[in-house]
Structures are given as C-alpha cells and as structure tokens.
Design a protein around this motif. Structure first.
Motif, mmCIF file in Angstrom:
data_model
loop_
_atom_site.group_PDB
_atom_site.id
_atom_site.type_symbol
_atom_site.label_atom_id
_atom_site.label_comp_id
_atom_site.label_asym_id
_atom_site.label_seq_id
_atom_site.Cartn_x
_atom_site.Cartn_y
_atom_site.Cartn_z
ATOM 1 N N ILE A 102 37.370 25.749 38.118
ATOM 2 C CA ILE A 102 38.386 26.580 38.741
ATOM 3 C C ILE A 102 37.767 27.680 39.593
ATOM 4 C CG2 ILE A 102 40.168 26.187 36.987
ATOM 5 C CD1 ILE A 102 39.379 28.859 35.723
ATOM 6 N N THR A 103 38.525 28.088 40.585
ATOM 7 C CA THR A 103 38.270 29.316 41.323
ATOM 8 C C THR A 103 39.490 30.187 41.126
ATOM 9 O OG1 THR A 103 36.934 28.178 42.993
ATOM 10 C CG2 THR A 103 37.828 30.335 43.586
ATOM 11 N N LEU A 104 39.284 31.405 40.651
ATOM 12 C CA LEU A 104 40.375 32.346 40.431
ATOM 13 C C LEU A 104 40.243 33.506 41.408
ATOM 14 C CD1 LEU A 104 40.467 32.549 36.521
ATOM 15 C CD2 LEU A 104 41.902 31.141 38.015
ATOM 16 N N GLU A 105 41.242 33.675 42.254
ATOM 17 C CA GLU A 105 41.294 34.815 43.167
ATOM 18 C C GLU A 105 42.398 35.736 42.662
ATOM 19 O OE1 GLU A 105 39.042 35.388 45.117
ATOM 20 O OE2 GLU A 105 38.104 33.446 45.460
ATOM 21 N N LEU A 106 42.002 36.764 41.937
ATOM 22 C CA LEU A 106 42.958 37.623 41.264
ATOM 23 C C LEU A 106 43.072 38.948 42.019
ATOM 24 C CD1 LEU A 106 41.766 36.714 37.670
ATOM 25 C CD2 LEU A 106 43.452 35.535 39.098
ATOM 26 N N LEU B 278 26.523 53.801 45.940
ATOM 27 C CA LEU B 278 27.775 53.190 45.487
ATOM 28 C C LEU B 278 27.671 51.673 45.445
ATOM 29 C CD1 LEU B 278 30.285 55.495 47.376
ATOM 30 C CD2 LEU B 278 29.920 55.396 44.905
ATOM 31 N N LEU B 279 26.980 51.081 46.424
ATOM 32 C CA LEU B 279 26.804 49.628 46.413
ATOM 33 C C LEU B 279 26.007 49.175 45.195
ATOM 34 C CD1 LEU B 279 26.024 48.868 50.174
ATOM 35 C CD2 LEU B 279 28.128 48.360 48.940
ATOM 36 N N ASN B 280 24.998 49.948 44.817
ATOM 37 C CA ASN B 280 24.108 49.550 43.728
ATOM 38 C C ASN B 280 24.628 49.940 42.347
ATOM 39 O OD1 ASN B 280 22.134 48.420 45.432
ATOM 40 N ND2 ASN B 280 21.219 50.429 45.812
ATOM 41 N N ASN B 281 25.572 50.851 42.292
ATOM 42 C CA ASN B 281 26.014 51.362 40.992
ATOM 43 C C ASN B 281 27.466 51.033 40.656
ATOM 44 O OD1 ASN B 281 23.776 53.260 39.698
ATOM 45 N ND2 ASN B 281 23.706 53.545 41.925
ATOM 46 N N THR B 282 28.063 50.139 41.421
ATOM 47 C CA THR B 282 29.406 49.638 41.089
ATOM 48 C C THR B 282 29.424 48.130 41.290
ATOM 49 O OG1 THR B 282 30.213 49.929 43.365
ATOM 50 C CG2 THR B 282 30.553 51.761 41.825
ATOM 51 N N HIS B 283 30.377 47.478 40.637
ATOM 52 C CA HIS B 283 30.610 46.045 40.832
ATOM 53 C C HIS B 283 31.993 45.857 41.437
ATOM 54 C CE1 HIS B 283 27.433 43.486 39.253
ATOM 55 N NE2 HIS B 283 27.204 44.401 38.320
ATOM 56 N N SER B 284 32.086 44.954 42.410
ATOM 57 C CA SER B 284 33.382 44.586 42.980
ATOM 58 C C SER B 284 33.221 43.244 43.663
ATOM 59 C CB SER B 284 33.871 45.640 43.975
ATOM 60 O OG SER B 284 32.951 45.775 45.057
ATOM 61 N N GLY B 285 34.355 42.593 43.939
ATOM 62 C CA GLY B 285 34.285 41.310 44.622
ATOM 63 C C GLY B 285 33.728 41.420 46.018
ATOM 64 N N ASP C 273 34.999 35.048 58.359
ATOM 65 C CA ASP C 273 34.905 33.598 58.177
ATOM 66 C C ASP C 273 33.555 33.170 57.624
ATOM 67 O OD1 ASP C 273 37.476 32.887 59.118
ATOM 68 O OD2 ASP C 273 36.809 33.151 61.184
ATOM 69 N N ASP C 274 32.495 33.856 58.021
ATOM 70 C CA ASP C 274 31.139 33.406 57.697
ATOM 71 C C ASP C 274 30.572 34.122 56.474
ATOM 72 O OD1 ASP C 274 28.885 31.817 58.109
ATOM 73 O OD2 ASP C 274 27.888 33.348 59.317
ATOM 74 N N ALA C 275 31.444 34.452 55.526
ATOM 75 C CA ALA C 275 31.000 35.144 54.319
ATOM 76 C C ALA C 275 31.916 34.755 53.170
ATOM 77 C CB ALA C 275 31.008 36.659 54.526
ATOM 78 N N PRO C 276 31.382 34.691 51.952
ATOM 79 C CA PRO C 276 32.212 34.293 50.811
ATOM 80 C C PRO C 276 33.213 35.377 50.437
ATOM 81 C CG PRO C 276 30.041 34.955 50.055
ATOM 82 C CD PRO C 276 29.975 34.939 51.551
ATOM 83 N N PHE C 277 34.354 34.947 49.905
ATOM 84 C CA PHE C 277 35.359 35.873 49.390
ATOM 85 C C PHE C 277 35.651 35.483 47.951
ATOM 86 C CE2 PHE C 277 39.788 36.901 48.381
ATOM 87 C CZ PHE C 277 39.781 38.263 48.627
ATOM 88 N N GLY C 278 35.633 36.460 47.059
ATOM 89 C CA GLY C 278 35.934 36.161 45.664
ATOM 90 C C GLY C 278 35.794 37.391 44.800
ATOM 91 N N GLY C 279 36.394 37.327 43.639
ATOM 92 C CA GLY C 279 36.365 38.451 42.725
ATOM 93 C C GLY C 279 35.226 38.359 41.732
ATOM 94 N N VAL C 280 35.240 39.292 40.789
ATOM 95 C CA VAL C 280 34.219 39.323 39.744
ATOM 96 C C VAL C 280 34.881 39.827 38.468
ATOM 97 C CG1 VAL C 280 33.455 41.633 40.497
ATOM 98 C CG2 VAL C 280 31.943 40.233 39.075
ATOM 99 N N GLY C 281 34.653 39.115 37.360
ATOM 100 C CA GLY C 281 35.254 39.535 36.097
ATOM 101 C C GLY C 281 36.763 39.440 36.140
ATOM 102 N N ASN C 282 37.433 40.548 35.865
ATOM 103 C CA ASN C 282 38.894 40.559 35.800
ATOM 104 C C ASN C 282 39.545 40.282 37.150
ATOM 105 O OD1 ASN C 282 41.088 41.210 33.793
ATOM 106 N ND2 ASN C 282 41.703 42.581 35.447
ATOM 107 N N SER C 283 38.791 40.431 38.247
ATOM 108 C CA SER C 283 39.372 40.188 39.570
ATOM 109 C C SER C 283 39.100 38.775 40.076
ATOM 110 C CB SER C 283 38.859 41.219 40.583
ATOM 111 O OG SER C 283 37.456 41.186 40.700
ATOM 112 N N GLY C 284 38.485 37.933 39.247
ATOM 113 C CA GLY C 284 38.357 36.536 39.641
ATOM 114 C C GLY C 284 37.003 35.938 39.346
ATOM 115 N N GLY D 178 34.295 32.704 41.163
ATOM 116 C CA GLY D 178 34.079 31.725 42.216
ATOM 117 C C GLY D 178 34.325 32.310 43.593
ATOM 118 N N HIS D 179 34.003 31.521 44.617
ATOM 119 C CA HIS D 179 34.146 31.957 46.003
ATOM 120 C C HIS D 179 34.776 30.872 46.855
ATOM 121 C CE1 HIS D 179 30.598 34.315 44.558
ATOM 122 N NE2 HIS D 179 31.157 35.272 45.268
#
Length: 470
Positions: A214-218, A389-396, A410-421, A423-424
């Motif tokens: 599965i891919t979950l985009e939450l 901030l980039l190195n000390n936080t996690h986000s999709g 278009d030329d970059a993956p989109f997807g969440g991490v943990g509770n936000s999803g 896969g990409h």
C-alpha cells in the motif's frame, strides 16, 4: 466493459476479475501501447476541462475555477506530459554491478507491471487524486480501478466520460462506505489511498489480509514557522495561497502557525489586510471556494464554538454570512490551548491557529512531540535556521518561503511519514511504486562457471576469502 454506478460488492468482484483477465492477457504492454493510453487520457482531460469546472461547482455549491485549474486539471495534464517525456528512460532495464562473486555474469533490474492497481480517492481534489496515481500506474503498464468519493457525484460522472475510451485500462467505481470497504479488501497488486489517518488505518488493515502493498497519502497538522527577520508580506502571501486554495480543504494546507512573540500582531494585521485585498476588494471573478458539504461545514463551526468556549480569541477576515452558502473566510485564532480541538485534529478548512515562540528550540520540541506532519513550511532567508529545521524535524515534504507548492513538483517524490502516510508517488518514484523491480542475473551458457566452482571449491574458497573479506 460496463460502467456501473454505485456498484454492488458482488459486481465489484466481477469488475476486478475482468481487469485481472485484461492484464493477464497483456502483462507486458509495450512503450508504444502505454504512450497511446496516456495520450488518449490527456486529450480527454483537455476536452472535458469545462465539464470538470462545472461539475465541481455543483458538488461544492461553488468552487473557484482557479482552484480546479491549478489543483485538478493542470497537475493531471502535467503528470501525463512528464510521464510521456520520461517513460522510455524509466522502462529501460538498469545495469547493476555484478561483482567478483558473480563474474562474469551480468546483473540488470527490470521494471515489470504489477497487475491491477486500486486507487481510493477523496473529495477534495477528486480529478487529480484519481488520475495522478492512475497516470503513473498506467505508465508502469498496469490496469487501474478507482474508487471515487460519494461526496463528488458530479465530478465522478465527468471522470467516467474522461476514461470512457479506456475502459479496458481504467474502471471508475462509486458507492458508499460498504463499497469502499469491499474495494479495499480486493487482492490488488498495489493499493493507494488518499484521505484521513483514521480511515487510512482501516484500509491498511484490510489490505494486510491479502498482503497487498500500500501507499498511504494521509494528512495531519502541517506547521508553518515564521522567523524574526523575513518580510511579513512574503510570509503571509505564502500562507494565504496555501490556506485559501480550496478554502484550506487540502492535505498540505498550513494547519497552524508559529510566529515570534514580538511579531504576532504584525502577522494577524498583515494577514487580514492582504487577504482582504486579494479576495474581497479585488476584481477577480474567482471568489473563495465553499466548504464541500454541510457535514464539513458543521465540523468547522464546531471548531469555532469549541475555540470560543475555551478562551481562544478569533480574528476573522470576514464574518460568516448566512446567505453566502457554505463560504467560510479564514479565522485566525490566538490564545490557543492544548485542550482545543483545533490543536488536536487536522483542521482541513479555513481556521488557522497562531502560536508564538521566543526560541526556535520551543518550535522543534513542539513539532517533534507530535505525529509527523505531511508538510512543513519555513519562512526565512537564514540558511543556518533553515538547515537546523530541516535536520531537526520530520515531515513528508518541505516548502521554504512557499506553501503546498512542493506537492506539484513532477520530478520529485510526494508522500508522508509516520502518521501522515507511507510510500511515495509522483515522478520516477511513482513509476517505481507501481512496478516490480526485478533483478535478472544473466550467465552465459558457454562458460562452465558452475562446474568450475563445484570441482574447485577449496580454491574458490581461498580466493573469495582473500578478496572479499576485507
């Protein structure tokens, strides 16, 4: 193949088996065949452009054509154009290093279609969130079944017309919750769901019974961080764009703001002034999109009442008018507290909590103590702060001095991490998501390599230990 509105679970099974048979009859569509499918789909989307606008206006009560263009029509066409431009390269097997262990064999990775892909689509961007994953699945050579939201019936019918010529490749499924549950229980070769975290968990459990990947985009609560130096006009304009498209009914909309304590009033006054200038005093015909349904409208009203009852201070851009349909202009909220619903739940609408800080560590601590968001927005020109901030936080994903726009790359993956999803998709990563990366080791039959190994095991043992155990 017959399209069925509000399909029964039994007929859903029949449709799935028909799509499975279609894939099995042609499990390796050529580059030319995939291009034909994508070009046919593109032409049909463009042909039905006005019908898409009209349908979503009906579904929402009113929806800005600007919102539909930039969030549904354009990204669908752009996704097809990008796939057409890169498909030949994506389909080409990639050479890998075989190494001494496999000398003189060669190793390549082939990208093979998975089979039948399921797509579960929400109501907020029903055209793109149906076609976006489908485009990449089709580019990868799959057949696709799309479960549409029951809250966008008019858009669903237009989408049926759009894919009418491609019924052997795409099927549109409609129905209530029982059909959604039956859909997620089908033994797809991959299932992608876009929607809430709560429903995503149910989809994941259902897919697990079939070991369906599965891919979950939450969604989640995506923070915006404004520093003490950035132009407030620049920061506010970025926030307004991300919060006003579809009236904030977007998974990557800014959900809450962190602003230096000394700049809180500046942010509020600038936001109200500039939003009024752009959306209320201008001559744009594209006014603000309505909230999609009474249910969602009532949910936002409940947020506002809960906030007032718990001591929050509201700063509305404009008061809610009884004769304005389900239009809710942004309400900034200060003096927020942790017991308020707007800090516990994804807002998915026109309400925006504003929180203050004195040290940036307060911000990272707050973000990191909560479920990881789908997006994070940084308003700053301080590279050291941005890196921190980039190195000390996690986000999709992250946008700097912008909001939501990274989701359209278009030329970059989109997807969440943990509770936000998990896969990409988008770009090459989307093609990979809907493909099986199959390793192929090729040894020439003229060289008796295996016989040599079997006859000379002691010698091979010494050579391998000498050169590989380093």
């Amino acid at each position: 193949m017959t399209n069925l509105n509000h399909i029964s679970p039994d007929n859903l099974q029949i449709t799935f088996q028909t799509m499975r048979a279609a894939y099995n009859a042609q499990p390796a569509p050529s580059y030319a065949e995939r291009v034909t499918v994508l070009k046919t789909l593109k032409a049909s989307v463009i042909k039905h452009e006005q019908a898409i606008y009209d349908a979503l206006k009906k579904d929402y009560g009113y929806r800005s054509e600007f919102d539909t263009l930039i969030a549904d029509v354009l990204p669908s066409v752009a996704g097809i154009n990008y796939a057409l431009k890169n498909l030949k390269k994506w389909m080409k097997p990639s050479k890998r290093h075989a190494g001494l262990m496999h000398f003189p064999s060669s190793v390549k990775v082939h990208y093979q279609p998975l089979g039948v892909v399921g797509v579960i689509t929400p109501w907020n961007f029903p055209v793109f969130l149906a076609l976006g994953p489908a485009i990449q699945a089709l580019a990868a050579g799959n057949r696709v079944m799309i479960k549409m939201s029951e809250f966008t019936p008019n858009a669903n019918q237009v989408l049926r017309e759009i894919v009418k010529e491609l019924s052997e490749h795409i099927q549109i499924i409609e129905g209530e919750a029982d059909v959604g549950a039956a859909f997620s229980a089908l033994p797809f070769d991959h299932l992608i769901f876009t929607g809430s975290s709560a429903v995503g968990k149910l989809v994941a459990k259902s897919a697990a019974d079939n070991l369906t990947p599965i891919t979950l985009e939450l969604g989640g609560k995506s923070p915006t961080i404004i520093d003490d130096q950035i132009s407030m006009d620049i920061a506010v304009d970025a926030v307004i764009l991300g919060k006003s498209v579809n009236s904030g009914q977007i998974c990557v909309a800014p959900d809450y703001i962190f602003v230096p304590e000394a700049r809180e009033n500046e942010f509020i006054s600038t936001f109200i002034e500039r939003y009024t200038q752009y959306h209320l005093n201008g001559e744009n015909q594209n006014s603000q999109t309505h909230i999609v349904s009474e249910r969602q409208y009532d949910r936002l009203m409940a947020f506002i009442e809960d906030t007032k009852s718990k001591g929050g201070k509201l700063h509305p851009v404009k008061a809610i008018e009884n004769d304005a349909g389900r239009r809710v202009y942004p309400h900034l909220v200060t003096q927020v507290s942790e017991d308020m619903s707007i800090l516990k739940e994804e807002i998915f609408g026109s309400i925006l909590p504003v929180m203050t800080y004195n040290k940036i560590e307060e911000v990272t601590r707050y973000i990191n103590e909560r479920p990881r968001p789908l997006a994070l927005y940084i308003m700053s020109k301080d590279n050291a702060l941005i890196d921190y901030l980039l190195n000390n936080t996690h986000s999709g994903g992250v946008s700097i001095n912008d909001t939501a726009m990274h989701a359209a790359a278009d030329d970059a993956p989109f997807g969440g991490v943990g509770n936000s999803g998990m896969g990409h998709y988008h770009g090459y990563e989307g093609f990979q998501t809907f493909s099986k990366a199959k390793t192929v080791l090729h040894s020439s039959p003229w060289l008796p390599k295996n016989a040599f190994i079997l006859k000379n095991r002691d010698f091979v043992y010494k050579i391998l230990r000498k050169f590989l155990l380093k």
